[in-house]
Design an enzyme around this catalytic site. Structure first.
Site, PDB file in Angstrom:
ATOM      1  N   TRP A  98    -107.902  -3.947 -23.263  1.00 59.24           N
ATOM      2  CA  TRP A  98    -108.536  -3.260 -24.095  1.00 59.24           C
ATOM      3  C   TRP A  98    -109.309  -2.887 -24.379  1.00 59.24           C
ATOM      4  O   TRP A  98    -111.097  -1.730 -24.023  1.00 59.24           O
ATOM      5  CB  TRP A  98    -108.433  -3.976 -25.613  1.00 59.24           C
ATOM      6  CG  TRP A  98    -106.834  -3.756 -26.080  1.00 59.24           C
ATOM      7  CD1 TRP A  98    -105.698  -4.546 -25.830  1.00 59.24           C
ATOM      8  CD2 TRP A  98    -105.504  -2.501 -26.084  1.00 59.24           C
ATOM      9  NE1 TRP A  98    -104.603  -4.453 -26.092  1.00 59.24           N
ATOM     10  CE2 TRP A  98    -104.310  -2.997 -25.824  1.00 59.24           C
ATOM     11  CE3 TRP A  98    -106.033  -1.214 -25.963  1.00 59.24           C
ATOM     12  CZ2 TRP A  98    -103.295  -2.497 -26.523  1.00 59.24           C
ATOM     13  CZ3 TRP A  98    -104.913  -0.288 -26.029  1.00 59.24           C
ATOM     14  CH2 TRP A  98    -103.882  -0.283 -26.459  1.00 59.24           C
ATOM     15  N   ASP A 125    -114.775  -4.166 -30.992  1.00 57.25           N
ATOM     16  CA  ASP A 125    -113.112  -4.295 -31.507  1.00 57.25           C
ATOM     17  C   ASP A 125    -112.627  -5.589 -32.048  1.00 57.25           C
ATOM     18  O   ASP A 125    -111.995  -6.529 -31.323  1.00 57.25           O
ATOM     19  CB  ASP A 125    -112.472  -4.214 -30.051  1.00 57.25           C
ATOM     20  CG  ASP A 125    -110.771  -3.332 -30.784  1.00 57.25           C
ATOM     21  OD1 ASP A 125    -110.696  -3.988 -31.361  1.00 57.25           O
ATOM     22  OD2 ASP A 125    -110.079  -2.955 -29.671  1.00 57.25           O
ATOM     23  N   LYS A 181    -101.416  -5.118 -37.217  1.00 55.23           N
ATOM     24  CA  LYS A 181    -101.786  -6.531 -37.165  1.00 55.23           C
ATOM     25  C   LYS A 181    -102.093  -7.123 -37.935  1.00 55.23           C
ATOM     26  O   LYS A 181    -101.421  -8.174 -38.327  1.00 55.23           O
ATOM     27  CB  LYS A 181    -102.690  -6.849 -35.523  1.00 55.23           C
ATOM     28  CG  LYS A 181    -102.229  -5.817 -34.224  1.00 55.23           C
ATOM     29  CD  LYS A 181    -103.534  -5.757 -33.698  1.00 55.23           C
ATOM     30  CE  LYS A 181    -103.551  -4.710 -32.384  1.00 55.23           C
ATOM     31  NZ  LYS A 181    -102.212  -4.827 -32.218  1.00 55.23           N
TER      32      LYS A 181
HETATM   33  N1  PLP Z   1    -108.009  -3.346 -29.166  1.00 57.95           N
HETATM   34  C1  PLP Z   1    -106.650  -4.073 -29.147  1.00 57.95           C
HETATM   35  C2  PLP Z   1    -107.608  -5.569 -29.226  1.00 57.95           C
HETATM   36  C3  PLP Z   1    -105.377  -3.577 -29.476  1.00 57.95           C
HETATM   37  O1  PLP Z   1    -104.873  -4.849 -29.475  1.00 57.95           O
HETATM   38  C4  PLP Z   1    -104.620  -1.982 -29.479  1.00 57.95           C
HETATM   39  C5  PLP Z   1    -103.639  -1.734 -29.700  1.00 57.95           C
HETATM   40  O2  PLP Z   1    -102.741  -2.806 -29.975  1.00 57.95           O
HETATM   41  C6  PLP Z   1    -105.268  -1.791 -29.597  1.00 57.95           C
HETATM   42  C7  PLP Z   1    -107.462  -1.835 -29.476  1.00 57.95           C
HETATM   43  C8  PLP Z   1    -105.428   0.492 -29.700  1.00 57.95           C
HETATM   44  O3  PLP Z   1    -104.848   0.058 -30.911  1.00 57.95           O
HETATM   45  P1  PLP Z   1    -104.285   1.750 -31.246  1.00 57.95           P
HETATM   46  O4  PLP Z   1    -102.778   1.586 -30.897  1.00 57.95           O
HETATM   47  O5  PLP Z   1    -104.287   1.544 -32.951  1.00 57.95           O
HETATM   48  O6  PLP Z   1    -104.481   2.735 -31.000  1.00 57.95           O
END
Ligand code: PLP
Length: 339
Positions: free
Chosen positions: A107, A176, A200
């Site tokens: 990510w 994040d 989550k």
């Molecule tokens: N950041 C993290 C740590 C994630 O686990 C995820 C998705 O699982 C995201 C960002 C991306 O999020 P989204 O699916 O809401 O775009």
């Protein structure tokens, strides 16, 4: 036969507290608080809805001890939307237009790649073959002139979690926290911005929480104050006429060496596209124009890829002195290459 129990270990959308949250949600989806309509049918301008969103924000403020000078915002676009929203809004905080990204998994790697579209990204430790650790912080070479330092507090795919807050020596810290948001207390005051997709730990898919320090969303107000202190829109107009006039004047006096394809009556004072030597430009000459400009410290003069040529953008903050440097360079270039 009794139905087998289902246990959801999904990474997100993930398990919600049962039965309390789901039963209450079910009730409110059928009839919200005796209104006779479902929450899903309610206007987003209704006072009931305003109350829900305000209470939610207030609860979050309490639970995470969010200081008064931070705003809590609920957005769409998922965590991934923030991969571009963060650099779009923050990479220009300092003239370096660069940001440090601690890449420790999928990510943060994705976020760093997205940020490259908006400025310079330093992945502050060498790319790892496998994501199994957080490189020792003494090996990080953080750039003190970076606009922000970014990290993913919990890498959902690889299972790597920071159990400390990186020390950025005063540089704005962005995190994040999608997959460990509200799983433990956090000192929000150490961050410029925290974001988390809700699906989550705090809800279902479709909402992203952003907690942002107020000064980071007030750049526009600072610019407006600057405009006000510098004579307002009238003064900006005078300056912009003068600045653009200097460049159009050279174009008009150059016997076609510089040509602007736009009719004189509607020529922009903000963005001046022009070609060199021919009406559609001479690529070699234009390249040497750009190279020479860059050596003198003038950057971002290349025309948009759909148009080509050269483009000088003379927004309010570009000074008369800046335009004089460009004008002098255009005159010199014309004298050297007109034949
Ligand atoms: N950041 C993290 C740590 C994630 O686990 C995820 C998705 O699982 C995201 C960002 C991306 O999020 P989204 O699916 O809401 O775009």
């Amino acid at each position: 036969m009794e139905k087998k129990q289902t246990i959801n270990f999904g990474a997100g959308p993930a398990k919600l507290p049962q039965p309390q949250v789901l039963l209450q949600a079910q009730k409110e989806l059928l009839d919200y608080n005796g209104t006779g309509i479902s929450l899903l049918e309610m206007s987003h301008r209704a006072s009931d809805f305003t109350r829900i969103i305000n209470t939610t924000g207030q609860l979050l403020r309490e639970l995470l001890n969010v200081p008064e000078n931070y705003r809590i915002i609920f957005l769409q676009g998922g965590g991934s939307g923030q991969f571009s929203a963060v650099p779009l809004n923050l990479i220009g905080l300092k003239p370096s237009r660069c940001a440090d990204y601690l890449v420790t998994g999928t990510w943060s790697a994705k976020a760093a790649k997205e940020a490259e579209k908006f400025g310079k990204v330093n992945v502050i430790h060498p790319k790892m073959d496998t994501y199994t650790k957080i490189p020792e912080s003494s090996t990080w070479s953080l750039n003190p002139s970076a606009s922000y330092v970014y990290y993913c507090c919990n890498e959902t795919v690889h299972g790597i979690e920071f159990n400390f807050i990186p020390d950025t020596k005063g540089v704005v810290l962005v995190s994040d926290m999608s997959s460990n948001f509200l799983s433990r207390p956090i000192d929000v005051s150490k961050f410029g911005l925290i974001f988390a997709g809700a699906q989550k730990n705090v809800g279902c898919a479709g909402v992203t929480v952003v907690i942002v320090r107020e000064d980071l969303i007030y750049i526009m107000s600072l610019v407006l104050e600057w405009v006000k202190n510098n004579g307002g829109a009238d003064a900006m107009e005078n300056l912009n006429k003068k600045k653009s006039g200097m460049i159009y004047d050279i174009i008009n006096r150059s016997d076609g060496f510089y040509s602007c394809p736009v009719e004189e009556t509607c020529r922009s004072r903000m963005n001046i596209p022009f070609f060199i030597k021919t009406n559609t430009g001479d690529e070699t000459l234009e390249k040497s124009f750009l190279d020479g400009a860059s050596k003198l410290g003038m950057i971002s003069l290349k025309g948009h890829r759909s148009v080509g040529g050269i483009r000088a953008s003379l927004y309010n903050a570009v000074t008369i002195e800046d335009v004089e440097v460009l004008a002098a360079y255009m005159e010199d270039f014309y004298r050297n290459f007109r034949l």
